[in-house]
Design a protein around this motif. Structure first.
Motif, short mmCIF file in Angstrom:
data_model
loop_
_atom_site.label_atom_id
_atom_site.label_comp_id
_atom_site.label_asym_id
_atom_site.label_seq_id
_atom_site.Cartn_x
_atom_site.Cartn_y
_atom_site.Cartn_z
N VAL A 1 -26.26 -42.38 -76.73
CA VAL A 1 -25.72 -43.21 -74.99
C VAL A 1 -27.81 -43.18 -73.93
O VAL A 1 -27.73 -44.84 -73.50
N VAL A 2 -28.14 -42.63 -73.98
CA VAL A 2 -29.39 -42.41 -73.47
C VAL A 2 -30.30 -43.23 -73.90
O VAL A 2 -31.22 -43.88 -73.09
N GLY A 3 -30.60 -43.49 -75.28
CA GLY A 3 -31.76 -43.78 -76.37
C GLY A 3 -30.85 -45.89 -76.13
O GLY A 3 -31.90 -46.23 -76.08
N PHE A 4 -29.62 -45.60 -75.86
CA PHE A 4 -28.89 -46.79 -75.86
C PHE A 4 -29.43 -47.61 -74.90
O PHE A 4 -30.03 -48.92 -74.75
N CYS A 5 -29.62 -46.92 -73.50
CA CYS A 5 -29.76 -47.28 -72.61
C CYS A 5 -31.30 -47.75 -72.30
O CYS A 5 -31.99 -48.71 -71.57
N ARG B 1 -33.00 -48.57 -74.78
CA ARG B 1 -33.37 -49.52 -75.60
C ARG B 1 -33.43 -51.10 -74.81
O ARG B 1 -33.88 -52.24 -75.32
N LEU B 2 -32.34 -50.91 -74.06
CA LEU B 2 -32.09 -51.70 -73.41
C LEU B 2 -33.49 -52.07 -71.73
O LEU B 2 -32.76 -53.52 -71.04
N GLY B 3 -34.02 -51.68 -71.91
CA GLY B 3 -35.14 -51.38 -70.53
C GLY B 3 -34.45 -50.42 -69.40
O GLY B 3 -35.32 -51.11 -68.50
N PHE B 4 -33.77 -49.96 -69.53
CA PHE B 4 -33.38 -48.84 -68.70
C PHE B 4 -34.26 -47.82 -68.64
O PHE B 4 -34.33 -47.08 -69.94
N LYS B 5 -34.78 -46.45 -67.59
CA LYS B 5 -35.12 -45.68 -67.89
C LYS B 5 -33.90 -44.24 -68.41
O LYS B 5 -34.33 -43.86 -68.79
N GLY B 6 -33.46 -44.81 -67.78
CA GLY B 6 -31.66 -43.93 -68.85
C GLY B 6 -30.26 -44.26 -68.22
O GLY B 6 -30.16 -46.02 -67.62
N PHE B 7 -29.47 -43.47 -68.11
CA PHE B 7 -27.57 -44.14 -67.84
C PHE B 7 -27.98 -44.57 -66.31
O PHE B 7 -26.85 -45.31 -66.14
N SER B 8 -28.77 -43.59 -65.95
CA SER B 8 -28.11 -43.77 -64.23
C SER B 8 -28.29 -45.58 -63.60
O SER B 8 -27.61 -45.99 -63.74
N ASP B 9 -30.21 -45.44 -64.41
CA ASP B 9 -29.87 -46.98 -63.85
C ASP B 9 -29.23 -47.74 -64.48
O ASP B 9 -28.77 -49.05 -63.97
N PHE B 10 -28.96 -47.77 -65.65
CA PHE B 10 -28.01 -48.06 -66.74
C PHE B 10 -26.97 -48.52 -65.96
O PHE B 10 -26.22 -50.11 -65.68
N LYS B 11 -26.30 -47.34 -65.05
CA LYS B 11 -24.26 -47.87 -64.33
C LYS B 11 -24.88 -48.84 -63.65
O LYS B 11 -24.57 -49.33 -62.70
#
Length: 287
Positions: free
Chosen positions: A66-70, A72-82
């Motif tokens: 999940v972290v790698g997915f985020c 690869r989309l250009g986010f630092k991690g899951f929190s930024d993605f959310k």
């Protein structure tokens, strides 16, 4: 010839369109990333408050995936993605259930959302790069097969009407022939919803080898058609599960073609108006 690096700056602007970008990126993702994408697209409001471990469990993948997915989309991690997902859901005002009892309402809503997402995926700079390339071109060739070819034929007819040398050969072999005849001052435009049609890929490759500027209209970011193109115009049906054929893409693809047509008329009005007037005068003689 148009600056083939022009869309690079515009690409960063596409990063803000998270949900549409997930849709057009999904076909070329790994199975793990597709699993996360499917859950996010189907349950965005459940993802926003979820912990990374909870999302991983729901998707059947690891926390690291999940972290790698985020990332690869250009986010630092899951929190930024959310945060980005929450902002986009809030701005779009997407309800959890958009279904209606009317088939017509469902279809119209489907296309409305697809058109809105397509608009967010294509910054003005990208459209301008395509228009400028066509304005400088000596010849414009469209490449498409199957249900995508009617879009190519209409686009070619529209450009011809306003004075451009445009063509959309109906036969895949003739498309290769025309691609081999292009040069650095010409433009090749491939249209493919999946981005994986061998005939369209090959025609673009041949055109590119001859120095032509290559453009694509596709629903699949990172696909072979997209990767072969100097400039990418992206389209997306709002819900890929609603239809099982590429037919819904015709609406968003035609919207992009119409945008190019209108922009060309605006940028080269004296010339295009004269060609339109002359054509209309002769056509009226037969009506």
């Amino acid at each position: 010839m148009a600056d083939k690096s022009a869309p690079a700056a515009a690409e960063s602007q596409r990063q803000g369109s998270l949900i549409p970008r997930l849709r057009v990126s999904r076909p070329t993702m790994s199975r793990v990333d597709q699993a996360v994408t499917d859950y996010v697209l189907g349950n965005p409001e459940e993802v926003i408050p979820a912990a990374v471990a909870d999302l991983a469990t729901r998707c059947g993948v690891s926390v690291g995936s999940v972290v790698g997915f985020c990332q690869r989309l250009g986010f630092k991690g899951f929190s930024d993605f959310k945060i980005a997902l929450a902002r986009e859901v809030a701005e779009s005002g997407l309800p959890t259930d958009r279904r209606s009892t009317s088939d017509l309402e469902n279809v119209v809503e489907f296309h409305r959302l697809a058109l809105a997402e397509t608009m967010t995926l294509n910054p003005a700079e990208t459209v301008d790069a395509v228009v400028d390339a066509i304005l400088d071109a000596g010849r414009i060739e469209f490449y498409a097969v199957g249900v995508a070819h009617p879009v190519a034929a209409i686009a070619s007819a529209g450009l011809t009407l306003i004075g451009f040398r445009a063509n959309a050969a109906p036969d895949a072999h003739m498309q290769l022939v025309t691609a081999s005849q292009l040069g650095p001052k010409d433009v090749a435009i491939g249209i493919s919803p999946t981005g994986r049609v061998p005939e369209t890929i090959r025609s673009l490759e041949v055109a590119k080898s001859q120095g032509a500027t290559t453009v694509c209209i596709t629903n699949s970011l990172g696909s072979p058609v997209a990767n072969t193109s100097d400039i990418q115009l992206l389209a997306t049906p709002a819900d890929m599960d609603t239809f099982t054929t590429p037919l819904p893409s015709l609406v968003t693809h035609m919207a992009l073609v119409d945008t190019i047509f209108v922009s060309l008329i605006r940028k080269a009005r004296p010339q295009t108006a004269a060609y339109q007037q002359r054509a209309n005068e002769y056509i009226q003689q037969w009506l």
